[in-house]
Design a protein around this motif. Structure first.
Motif, short mmCIF file in Angstrom:
data_model
loop_
_atom_site.label_atom_id
_atom_site.label_comp_id
_atom_site.label_asym_id
_atom_site.label_seq_id
_atom_site.Cartn_x
_atom_site.Cartn_y
_atom_site.Cartn_z
N GLY A 110 0.78 -1.21 0.00
CA GLY A 110 0.00 0.00 0.00
C GLY A 110 0.82 1.27 0.00
N GLU A 111 2.14 1.17 -0.16
CA GLU A 111 3.00 2.35 -0.13
C GLU A 111 3.81 2.41 -1.43
N TYR A 112 4.66 3.43 -1.54
CA TYR A 112 5.48 3.58 -2.72
C TYR A 112 6.57 2.50 -2.75
N GLY A 113 6.92 2.08 -3.95
CA GLY A 113 8.00 1.10 -4.12
C GLY A 113 9.07 1.63 -5.04
N PHE A 114 10.26 1.03 -4.96
CA PHE A 114 11.40 1.51 -5.73
C PHE A 114 12.19 0.34 -6.29
N ARG A 115 12.92 0.61 -7.36
CA ARG A 115 13.79 -0.40 -7.96
C ARG A 115 14.97 0.30 -8.61
N CYS A 116 15.91 -0.51 -9.11
CA CYS A 116 17.09 -0.01 -9.83
C CYS A 116 17.92 0.95 -8.99
N GLN A 117 18.01 0.73 -7.68
CA GLN A 117 18.87 1.58 -6.86
C GLN A 117 20.33 1.30 -7.18
N ALA A 175 17.35 6.02 -7.80
CA ALA A 175 16.38 4.93 -7.81
C ALA A 175 15.29 5.24 -8.83
N ARG A 176 14.77 4.21 -9.45
CA ARG A 176 13.57 4.34 -10.26
C ARG A 176 12.36 4.05 -9.36
N THR A 177 11.17 4.44 -9.83
CA THR A 177 9.97 4.22 -9.04
C THR A 177 9.01 3.30 -9.76
N ASN A 178 8.06 2.79 -9.01
CA ASN A 178 7.02 1.94 -9.59
C ASN A 178 5.65 2.59 -9.52
N TYR A 179 5.60 3.91 -9.29
CA TYR A 179 4.28 4.49 -9.05
C TYR A 179 4.00 5.75 -9.85
N LEU A 180 5.03 6.41 -10.37
CA LEU A 180 4.79 7.62 -11.14
C LEU A 180 4.80 7.38 -12.64
N GLY A 181 5.05 6.13 -13.04
CA GLY A 181 5.03 5.82 -14.45
C GLY A 181 6.12 6.50 -15.23
N THR A 182 7.30 6.61 -14.65
CA THR A 182 8.42 7.27 -15.33
C THR A 182 9.69 6.48 -15.13
N GLY A 183 10.55 6.50 -16.12
CA GLY A 183 11.84 5.83 -15.98
C GLY A 183 12.90 6.73 -15.41
N ASN A 184 12.52 7.93 -15.02
CA ASN A 184 13.50 8.88 -14.52
C ASN A 184 14.01 8.46 -13.15
N MET A 186 16.12 1.44 14.96
CA MET A 186 16.34 2.88 15.17
C MET A 186 15.07 3.66 14.87
N ASN A 187 15.01 4.87 15.40
CA ASN A 187 13.96 5.80 15.03
C ASN A 187 14.20 6.27 13.60
N ALA A 188 13.11 6.43 12.87
CA ALA A 188 13.24 6.82 11.47
C ALA A 188 11.98 7.54 11.03
N VAL A 189 12.01 8.01 9.79
CA VAL A 189 10.85 8.62 9.15
C VAL A 189 10.55 7.81 7.90
N ASP A 190 9.29 7.38 7.75
CA ASP A 190 8.87 6.58 6.60
C ASP A 190 8.51 7.53 5.45
N TRP A 191 9.39 7.58 4.45
CA TRP A 191 9.16 8.44 3.29
C TRP A 191 8.22 7.79 2.27
N TYR A 192 7.93 6.52 2.43
CA TYR A 192 7.24 5.78 1.39
C TYR A 192 5.73 5.78 1.53
N ARG A 193 5.22 6.27 2.65
CA ARG A 193 3.77 6.30 2.85
C ARG A 193 3.12 7.35 1.96
N LYS A 194 1.93 7.04 1.51
CA LYS A 194 1.22 7.95 0.63
C LYS A 194 0.40 8.94 1.45
N GLY A 195 0.12 10.09 0.85
CA GLY A 195 -0.74 11.07 1.49
C GLY A 195 0.02 12.18 2.17
N THR A 196 -0.66 13.32 2.33
CA THR A 196 -0.04 14.48 2.95
C THR A 196 -0.28 14.55 4.45
N SER A 197 -1.31 13.87 4.94
CA SER A 197 -1.61 13.88 6.37
C SER A 197 -1.42 12.48 6.93
#
Length: 798
Positions: A415-422, A441-450, A574-585
């Motif tokens: 249910g979150e963002y995914g990545f590949r080609c790191q 990294a490439r992404t699997n959610y924005l439909g771009t190879g950038n 460790m404490n961390a911040v999850d950058w992969y979750r969707k949404g602004t709130s």
């Protein structure tokens, strides 16, 4: 009573997958977040990076991280024909992209031929281009270049108040008279500012530098008459692949060797000269180790005896007034890759705290299967071994994906963002002591190879192997701190990576299609749900235990869904911040786990796990989707053995447990099994010709599982289906015919299910029907079922 476990199927059973229920718990956050308290500022700031491909981090390829004395961070990256791109940040989180290349120069400075770029005259002349002032320094008019060069993969250091940048200059698709003339150099440029302009060394300081070239390479060292026998160039290049991609060191990806425990450049004595070590090389010919003078950064001769180039004689340790490859055999020592292994983007570091050198290589095809592998050695020239003891140099074009400790790779949280080609990584110790790891990294959610820039923090586990906080950097992870088991208890999205040599056809979400890709490195590793309780027990898709050490160090003993040992993983919580979750709130502060199997003798040594906590609940009860219980194929299961699926039933949750075996042509609900081959007949598995145990007479079957119990269903090779409660056979349904593909029988069901699990695994999926009451399921396991005793042994493990 509530509907129980049941089986029903339709005609045409061919290939099966296994599915299941939805778990509900009122105490679980329905948005699956770590906390219901949302830091709106943090969430918005993080969300903006991955919400669209418009932030400054996008389009960043081969990032090189650098920090100046004033604390400002810079990332230099491959920029195509515009030269090198520059990004600037004060905190590693918010970045600004400079509009001009650091090599930019106006036409008034003499670059009439290439007004956007002050290219290296030595390279232009060597390639047959017109130089910056418009003249032709080559003595031949026979060779005409049709495309501009590109600048790739820079690195930078600062000393004596000046900034020294090495970068690859490449013609990637040149031909002449049908001959592939791809070639490149690694050139040095100098600037008084981190943002440029960087001027070729021989132009910036002609008294010190007779040329700006560190090394060059050619793909095909064809007849020198193509460009003139008296022209310095192809005929003088000893770093050649001679038309084979498996040979020669490609001239990109230069990098200095640093000590990440101190942040200092490593110094070595070559002859009587103090030198820095550098690596370079790309693609199939391997990674090379060379040395440069520590003051001038000119290449250094490393050959025993003396060698001559252009009338000058060089001994070991002498600075060279020519490219390092000008003398045959001096172009570098192979320390990784070669033999067709697709390695590039290498960085070699030393850690004086562990006593090891570590080489990090990007491996695979950049478009669809990139990932970073690591090996280490006690000496700079190797041999570099991964955590499983395999050499990164003893590779072939067929097995290299299974080699190299895997530090980052393709993944997708549920249910979150995914990545590949790191990959394209750089490693840097900043002034505060953090060891930072930059990659694209490439992404699997924005439909771009950038590509998008990512910054991670790197740590070394108790066995001296590097691990990453797989989340993007944020200041929560700046310092490790001691945590208790109660601090880390909760429900996690958990990723266990693998390596392998299997290949298949690849179709990505951004339109990339390849006929032959590496399955383990190209496919997103999906996350699974696990729970860690306050005693350190792991439950859910995986089982095992977590133990804690000082400053957040952890050891994870992990078992698969089949109960097989997966290894001992050592790293950190460790404490961390999850950058992969969707949404602004969205609540983003979390606990993350990162660990590598670095235990000698483990078959999975060199593979890593990481996880983000999604809830503080220690019940296996969040809304579990089909991807949460995806069970891999088990080699011991085949059509001569059988499959046993076991799980734990307990009452009290608002869900009905429907395990569904499904394909496009068949559906089976465990409770009453109805079989409709062409609508001819039906049979109820619990009332038909069955041999029930004393505890489960057919008329009592509906109330048999009302108490919490372990249940197992074995699909056997002889065509029987056996139900067990707590390891005791309760009901056996024996097929009346052997398997026959032309008929629809229980034997066919058993055969198809056994065959499917043994080759493809199966997936546990939410039921489409939820009723009040019913059962929840935990501790799902899959194993072979040779007979009743083997099935019972599955329970004994629990």
């Amino acid at each position: 009573m509530k509907k129980l476990i049941a089986l029903s199927l339709t005609a045409g059973l061919l290939s099966l997958s296994f599915f299941s229920c939805k778990f509900v718990n009122e105490n679980t956050n329905t948005n699956n977040n770590e906390s219901t308290k949302v830091d709106e500022g943090l969430s918005s700031r993080v969300y903006s990076k991955y919400s669209s491909a418009t932030s400054a981090e996008w389009g960043c390829h081969d990032p090189r991280l650098f920090q100046d004395e004033d604390g400002t961070y810079y990332v230099y990256s491959t920029g195509w024909k515009a030269g090198v791109e520059t990004r600037v940040s004060k905190d590693l989180i918010s970045w600004t992209k400079k509009s001009a290349s650091p090599f930019y120069t106006s036409s008034s400075t003499g670059s009439s031929q290439y007004p956007h770029m002050y290219w290296d005259d030595d390279f232009l002349a060597w390639q047959g281009y017109l130089t910056n002032d418009g003249s032709d320094k080559s003595s031949s008019s026979k060779y005409t270049v049709s495309s501009e060069p590109n600048s790739w993969a820079p690195t930078i250091i600062k000393q004596k108040g000046l900034y020294y940048m090495f970068h690859g200059i490449v013609t990637d698709s040149e031909t002449y008279n049908g001959v592939n003339r791809r070639a490149g150099t690694i050139s040095m440029s100098i600037s008084q500012s981190p943002t440029g302009p960087f001027i070729p060394a021989s132009t910036y300081d002609s008294e010190t530098y007779s040329n700006s070239t560190l090394v060059h390479s050619v793909f095909n060292n064809a007849d020198a008459s193509l460009i003139g026998n008296d022209t310095p160039g192809y005929s003088n290049c000893n770093n050649t692949s001679n038309g084979s991609w498996n040979k020669g060191f490609g001239c990109i990806d230069p990098e200095f060797v640093i000590d990440v425990a101190t942040g200092k450049l490593m110094e070595y004595t070559i002859g009587s000269n103090t030198c820095y070590a550098m690596t370079y090389g790309s693609w199939l010919g391997g990674i090379a180790l060379i040395y440069v003078d520590a003051e001038t950064l000119k290449p250094v001769c490393t050959l025993a005896g003396t060698a001559t180039y252009d009338g000058k004689t060089y001994a070991v340790g002498d600075e060279m007034d020519c490219p390092v490859d000008g003398i045959s055999g001096n172009q570098g020592t192979l320390i990784a890759g070669g033999s067709g292994a697709a390695y590039e983007g290498a960085q070699l570091i030393y850690n004086s705290d562990t006593g090891y050198y570590y080489i990090f290589v990007s491996m695979g095809n950049l478009t669809y299967e990139y990932r970073v592998g690591v090996g280490r050695s006690s000496t700079i020239d190797g041999t570099y071994l991964d955590a499983g003891g395999v050499s990164l140099k003893s590779t072939t074009s067929s097995n290299y994906h299974a080699i190299g400790s895997k530090i980052i790779g393709a993944f997708a949280f549920d249910g979150e963002y995914g990545f590949r080609c790191q990959g394209g990584q750089s490693i840097f110790r900043d002034k505060s002591g953090k060891i930072l790891f930059a990659n694209h990294a490439r992404t699997n959610y924005l439909g771009t190879g950038n590509f998008v820039l990512q910054i991670h923090q790197m740590f070394f586990n108790e066995d001296g192997w590097p691990v990453l906080n797989q989340n993007d950097y944020y200041d929560e992870a700046a310092e490790l701190e001691s945590l208790s088991l109660s601090d880390i208890a909760g429900t996690y999205d958990f990723v266990h990576t693998v390596r392998g040599t299997e290949t298949a056809v690849f179709n990505s979400t951004d339109g990339v299609t390849e006929d032959d890709y590496n399955v383990a490195d190209a496919n997103d590793t999906p996350s699974q749900k696990i729970v860690i309780d306050s005693e350190g027990n792991i439950k859910g898709y995986y089982t095992g235990s977590v133990t804690l050490g000082e400053k957040g160090s952890i050891t994870i003993e992990l078992k698969s869904a089949e109960g097989l040992a997966l290894g001992t993983f050592k790293g950190f919580a460790m404490n961390a911040v999850d950058w992969y979750r969707k949404g602004t709130s969205t609540a983003r502060k979390t606990i993350t786990l990162t660990a590598l199997d670095s235990t000698s003798g483990d078959s999975s040594a060199g593979e890593y796990v990481f996880a983000n906590r999604t809830s503080t609940s220690t019940e296996i009860s969040t809304d579990i989707s089909y991807s949460d219980y995806k069970v891999a194929a088990v080699s011991s299961i085949n059509t001569d053995t059988g499959v046993s699926v076991s799980f734990n039933l307990s009452e009290g949750y608002a869900s009905d447990w429907d395990a569904v075996i499904a394909s496009t042509q068949a559906t089976i609900n465990l409770a009453t099994m109805e079989y409709w081959p062409s609508g001819i007949w039906s049979a109820n598995i619990f009332e038909a010709s069955a041999t029930a145990g004393s505890a489960a007479a057919s008329d009592a079957w509906q109330t048999y599982f009302t108490d919490a119990s372990y249940v197992s269903i074995s699909f056997n090779a002889d065509g029987s289906i056996v139900f067990y409660k707590d390891g005791v056979a309760a009901l056996t349904y024996q097929a009346d015919t052997a398997f026959d593909s032309s008929t629809n029988t229980v034997s066919q069901l058993c055969y198809a299910f056994i065959n499917d699990v043994s080759t493809s695994g199966f997936t546990f999926m939410p039921s489409a029907k939820i009723e009040t009451g019913g059962f929840t399921v935990s501790n799902l396991k899959v194993g072979s079922a040779l007979d009743a005793a083997a099935a019972k042994a599955l329970f004994d493990e629990q």
